[in-house]
Write a protein that holds these residues in place. Structure first.
Motif, PDB file in Angstrom:
ATOM      1  N   LYS A 196       0.830  -1.203   0.000  1.00  0.00           N
ATOM      2  CA  LYS A 196       0.000   0.000   0.000  1.00  0.00           C
ATOM      3  C   LYS A 196       0.868   1.258   0.000  1.00  0.00           C
ATOM      4  CE  LYS A 196      -4.407   1.243   1.954  1.00  0.00           C
ATOM      5  NZ  LYS A 196      -5.347   0.962   3.031  1.00  0.00           N
ATOM      6  N   THR A 197       0.390   2.316  -0.658  1.00  0.00           N
ATOM      7  CA  THR A 197       1.181   3.550  -0.785  1.00  0.00           C
ATOM      8  C   THR A 197       1.378   4.262   0.548  1.00  0.00           C
ATOM      9  OG1 THR A 197      -0.820   4.767  -1.379  1.00  0.00           O
ATOM     10  CG2 THR A 197       0.579   3.984  -3.189  1.00  0.00           C
ATOM     11  N   THR A 198       0.611   3.920   1.568  1.00  0.00           N
ATOM     12  CA  THR A 198       0.806   4.523   2.891  1.00  0.00           C
ATOM     13  C   THR A 198       1.924   3.839   3.670  1.00  0.00           C
ATOM     14  OG1 THR A 198      -0.963   3.103   3.718  1.00  0.00           O
ATOM     15  CG2 THR A 198      -1.570   5.364   3.109  1.00  0.00           C
ATOM     16  N   HIS A 199       2.403   2.705   3.176  1.00  0.00           N
ATOM     17  CA  HIS A 199       3.471   1.960   3.856  1.00  0.00           C
ATOM     18  C   HIS A 199       4.833   2.568   3.511  1.00  0.00           C
ATOM     19  CE1 HIS A 199       5.657  -1.452   5.558  1.00  0.00           C
ATOM     20  NE2 HIS A 199       6.393  -1.417   4.468  1.00  0.00           N
ATOM     21  N   ARG A 200       5.538   3.059   4.522  1.00  0.00           N
ATOM     22  CA  ARG A 200       6.888   3.614   4.309  1.00  0.00           C
ATOM     23  C   ARG A 200       7.873   2.463   4.146  1.00  0.00           C
ATOM     24  NH1 ARG A 200       8.098   8.591   4.807  1.00  0.00           N
ATOM     25  NH2 ARG A 200       6.727  10.151   5.697  1.00  0.00           N
TER      26      ARG A 200
ATOM     27  N   GLN B  64      -6.335  -6.473  -2.931  1.00  0.00           N
ATOM     28  CA  GLN B  64      -7.354  -6.789  -1.932  1.00  0.00           C
ATOM     29  C   GLN B  64      -6.772  -6.661  -0.532  1.00  0.00           C
ATOM     30  OE1 GLN B  64      -8.477 -10.810  -3.686  1.00  0.00           O
ATOM     31  NE2 GLN B  64     -10.511 -10.049  -3.110  1.00  0.00           N
ATOM     32  N   GLY B  65      -7.661  -6.570   0.460  1.00  0.00           N
ATOM     33  CA  GLY B  65      -7.259  -6.582   1.860  1.00  0.00           C
ATOM     34  C   GLY B  65      -6.336  -5.437   2.212  1.00  0.00           C
ATOM     35  N   ALA B  66      -5.273  -5.744   2.954  1.00  0.00           N
ATOM     36  CA  ALA B  66      -4.345  -4.724   3.454  1.00  0.00           C
ATOM     37  C   ALA B  66      -3.596  -4.000   2.341  1.00  0.00           C
ATOM     38  CB  ALA B  66      -3.353  -5.359   4.425  1.00  0.00           C
ATOM     39  N   ALA B  67      -3.568  -4.566   1.127  1.00  0.00           N
ATOM     40  CA  ALA B  67      -2.878  -3.928   0.005  1.00  0.00           C
ATOM     41  C   ALA B  67      -3.708  -2.802  -0.611  1.00  0.00           C
ATOM     42  CB  ALA B  67      -2.552  -4.960  -1.076  1.00  0.00           C
ATOM     43  N   GLY B  68      -4.984  -2.687  -0.213  1.00  0.00           N
ATOM     44  CA  GLY B  68      -5.868  -1.698  -0.808  1.00  0.00           C
ATOM     45  C   GLY B  68      -6.771  -2.356  -1.840  1.00  0.00           C
ATOM     46  N   THR B  69      -7.489  -1.531  -2.593  1.00  0.00           N
ATOM     47  CA  THR B  69      -8.460  -2.076  -3.537  1.00  0.00           C
ATOM     48  C   THR B  69      -8.127  -1.795  -4.987  1.00  0.00           C
ATOM     49  OG1 THR B  69      -9.776  -0.067  -3.308  1.00  0.00           O
ATOM     50  CG2 THR B  69     -10.359  -1.933  -1.888  1.00  0.00           C
TER      51      THR B  69
ATOM     52  N   CYS C 254       1.829  -0.608  -6.790  1.00  0.00           N
ATOM     53  CA  CYS C 254       1.324  -0.249  -5.473  1.00  0.00           C
ATOM     54  C   CYS C 254      -0.197  -0.191  -5.454  1.00  0.00           C
ATOM     55  CB  CYS C 254       1.874   1.114  -5.068  1.00  0.00           C
ATOM     56  SG  CYS C 254       3.679   1.159  -5.066  1.00  0.00           S
ATOM     57  N   GLY C 255      -0.762  -0.366  -4.261  1.00  0.00           N
ATOM     58  CA  GLY C 255      -2.193  -0.301  -4.065  1.00  0.00           C
ATOM     59  C   GLY C 255      -2.596   0.866  -3.182  1.00  0.00           C
ATOM     60  N   SER C 256      -3.862   1.236  -3.278  1.00  0.00           N
ATOM     61  CA  SER C 256      -4.431   2.292  -2.435  1.00  0.00           C
ATOM     62  C   SER C 256      -5.917   1.999  -2.286  1.00  0.00           C
ATOM     63  CB  SER C 256      -4.212   3.670  -3.074  1.00  0.00           C
ATOM     64  OG  SER C 256      -4.942   3.785  -4.280  1.00  0.00           O
ATOM     65  N   ASN C 257      -6.629   2.874  -1.603  1.00  0.00           N
ATOM     66  CA  ASN C 257      -8.086   2.721  -1.464  1.00  0.00           C
ATOM     67  C   ASN C 257      -8.798   3.719  -2.336  1.00  0.00           C
ATOM     68  OD1 ASN C 257      -8.014   0.606   0.329  1.00  0.00           O
ATOM     69  ND2 ASN C 257      -7.996   1.932   2.105  1.00  0.00           N
TER      70      ASN C 257
ATOM     71  N   MET D 286      -5.001   0.462  -7.834  1.00  0.00           N
ATOM     72  CA  MET D 286      -3.781   1.254  -7.976  1.00  0.00           C
ATOM     73  C   MET D 286      -4.098   2.733  -7.821  1.00  0.00           C
ATOM     74  SD  MET D 286      -1.562  -0.523 -10.993  1.00  0.00           S
ATOM     75  CE  MET D 286      -0.104   0.403 -10.491  1.00  0.00           C
ATOM     76  N   PRO D 287      -3.179   3.508  -7.261  1.00  0.00           N
ATOM     77  CA  PRO D 287      -3.383   4.954  -7.198  1.00  0.00           C
ATOM     78  C   PRO D 287      -3.340   5.548  -8.609  1.00  0.00           C
ATOM     79  CG  PRO D 287      -1.171   4.399  -6.468  1.00  0.00           C
ATOM     80  CD  PRO D 287      -1.895   3.100  -6.684  1.00  0.00           C
TER      81      PRO D 287
END
Length: 120
Positions: free
Chosen positions: A15-19, A38-43, A117-120, A45-46
């Protein structure tokens, strides 16, 4: 086929919030096939340039051109990787809107220090 024959990307470090710890980076150079966030990776791509050193790598991948509608079907889009510039590296992928989610056809990355990367 695409909307049922995919692999899931679920790791929170995608996820893009993960440093990203600069001593550890992951590699998507061998990622090949249809994938769904899916899940913690987001839903999904940004669709705008995220910061560098996020989602488990130095070069953070984002979708340029936006996500397709269901009616558009399967489309080709550019994925940009923010390294020292927002689109320093790029590659083309396929994207499909499956109604309630998106799937992406990845064929590796141009370099190992780049990641989708993933995001919501």
């Amino acid at each position: 086929m695409e909307c049922t024959g995919y692999s899931s990307l679920t790791s929170g470090d995608r996820k893009t919030t993960h440093r990203t710890d600069v001593t550890r980076k992951t590699c998507d150079a061998n990622l090949n096939g249809w994938y769904r966030f899916q899940g913690a990776a987001g839903t999904r791509m940004p669709t705008s340039c995220p910061p560098t050193r996020r989602c488990g790598s130095y070069g953070t991948g984002w979708l340029k051109g936006g996500h397709p509608t269901v009616a558009e079907g399967k489309v080709t889009r550019k994925v940009c990787f923010h390294y020292s510039g927002c689109c320093q590296y790029s590659t083309n992928i396929k994207v499909k809107n499956c109604g309630s989610f998106y799937v992406y056809h990845f064929c590796g990355t141009p370099y190992c220090s780049l990641r989708y990367c993933g995001s919501n």
